[in-house]
Design an enzyme around this catalytic site. Structure first.
Site, PDB file in Angstrom:
ATOM      1  N   SER A 247      -2.737   3.588  -1.037  1.00 35.11           N
ATOM      2  CA  SER A 247      -2.307   3.210  -2.525  1.00 35.11           C
ATOM      3  C   SER A 247      -1.365   4.279  -2.820  1.00 35.11           C
ATOM      4  O   SER A 247      -0.592   4.005  -3.736  1.00 35.11           O
ATOM      5  CB  SER A 247      -3.438   2.919  -3.219  1.00 35.11           C
ATOM      6  OG  SER A 247      -4.153   3.972  -3.638  1.00 35.11           O
ATOM      7  N   ASP A 276      -1.898  -2.856   9.312  1.00 36.02           N
ATOM      8  CA  ASP A 276      -1.206  -3.682  10.263  1.00 36.02           C
ATOM      9  C   ASP A 276      -0.174  -4.741   9.864  1.00 36.02           C
ATOM     10  O   ASP A 276       0.892  -4.794  10.301  1.00 36.02           O
ATOM     11  CB  ASP A 276      -2.597  -4.570  10.948  1.00 36.02           C
ATOM     12  CG  ASP A 276      -3.526  -3.751  11.459  1.00 36.02           C
ATOM     13  OD1 ASP A 276      -2.782  -2.707  12.222  1.00 36.02           O
ATOM     14  OD2 ASP A 276      -4.449  -4.313  11.976  1.00 36.02           O
TER      15      ASP A 276
END
Ligand SMILES: Nc1ncnc2c1ncn2[C@@H]1O[C@H](COP(=O)(O)OP(=O)(O)O)[C@@H](O)[C@H]1O
Ligand SMILES: [Mg+2]
Length: 331
Positions: A247, A276
């Site tokens: 984050s 991913d």
């Protein structure tokens, strides 16, 4: 330009990406607490979702509208059919994926009420991706402009794929994950861009006796010496690197500079597969002529969107969905 504006004007449809590697069916059950050895605990309903790093990355590329050619092996079991159909519906070209006579890759995951998990990985067909298979798909490899690799497939096969692709002039992107220690010199020599998260980055550059840096807390990434990190990564053999920071966003290291890209604030529901989707967006960006930095800025939006839904591929948006979500202010 900012990531949102870049995405607004971006057309990924001319890009051609080859993704070489793993496909897994993820079996997940949520429990109150994780079972101890020999213990049985009662869990909630079983979810079976498509996963595996390469397969997630391929789905992310295809959803953005670029051509995504998947290379790897599935088993002859029902999971093979399931994974193939999921990837086909995401728009991935599965015509060069072959079947190995046995089970497909799978993971068995337990998640407790705090979000702690245990994961058992059964590589299945992924383990049977060998250099001979790579040689058999040489022409498909050479057709792309960017190759995406991760380490959920045997190292010799990954290394061979990098060699062939690099020689054919593709941009080779290695996601050094799951981290496996020392990489073969022939692999490093054929990688153009490294993508790692903060933990993998640290494992890659740490020296004997180094103190573990603090990788959490407000503004933690600002306290790291990025010039030193870049220099150590260069020592390992990587000059262009993206380090994703959860984050806290990402760092783009190239040509002696270190640029931070902010994460996009969203109401995160499940960050599984964010890495991913970030990688997929970078692959698609590079394949359509975007710079590394611009690709990372767009990937911040694409991967933030992926944090707003459950599962890995299951939470990936197409370009329209991602644009619309942030056009409405996100959240
Ligand atoms: N909670 C979050 N909110 C917004 N974006 C996120 C969040 N978690 C991850 N991301 C985005 O996804 C990218 C990849 O996540 P990261 O956790 O670094 O990868 P990995 O899953 O490989 O550990 C980050 O660089 C960031 O842009
Ligand atoms: Mg992470």
């Amino acid at each position: 330009m900012q990531g949102q504006e870049l995405l607004e004007h971006k057309d990924f449809s001319g890009g051609s990406v080859v993704i070489f590697g793993s496909m897994n069916a993820d079996y997940t059950v949520t429990t109150e607490r994780l079972p101890a050895g020999g213990e049985t605990v009662v869990g909630g309903p079983l979810t079976i979702l498509p996963g595996g790093k390469s397969s997630n990355q391929a789905a992310a590329v295809a959803r953005l509208g670029a051509r995504a050619v998947m290379l790897g092996k599935l088993g002859t079991d029902a999971n093979g059919d399931f994974l193939e159909s999921q990837l086909v519906s995401a728009g991935v070209d599965m015509s060069s994926v072959v079947r190995w006579d046995g089970p497909s890759g799978a993971t068995v995951i337990t998640v407790d009420k705090h979000g702690e998990n245990t994961i058992v990985l059964s590589a299945g067909a992924n383990e049977h991706v060998d250099p001979a298979y790579v040689d058999s798909v040489q022409s498909q490899l050479a057709q792309g402009s960017v190759l995406g690799l991760c380490l959920e497939s045997p190292m010799e096969a990954v290394t061979r794929a990098a060699e062939i692709a690099h020689q054919a002039g593709l941009t080779v992107v290695l996601n050094d994950s799951p981290f496996q220690g020392l990489l073969p010199a022939e692999l490093i020599a054929n990688v153009d861009l490294l993508l790692v998260n903060e933990h993998e980055m640290w494992q890659l550059i740490r020296h004997e006796g180094d103190q573990m840096p603090v990788l959490s807390g407000e503004g933690w990434w600002k306290r790291l010496d990025w010039a030193e990190i870049a220099s150590r990564l260069k020592g390992v053999g990587f000059e262009s690197v993206i380090v994703t920071l959860g984050s806290a966003g990402s760092m783009v290291l190239e040509d002696g500079s270190a640029e931070h890209v902010d994460a996009v604030s969203v109401k995160a529901v499940d960050t599984t597969g964010c890495g991913d989707s970030f990688m997929g967006a970078v692959l698609a960006g590079l394949a359509t002529g975007s710079s590394l930095l611009d690709s990372a800025k767009m990937a911040a939006y694409v991967s933030a969107y992926a944090a707003t839904g459950r599962g890995a591929q299951a939470s990936y948006g197409n370009l329209e969905q991602v644009r619309a979500y942030f056009a409405q202010g996100g959240r």
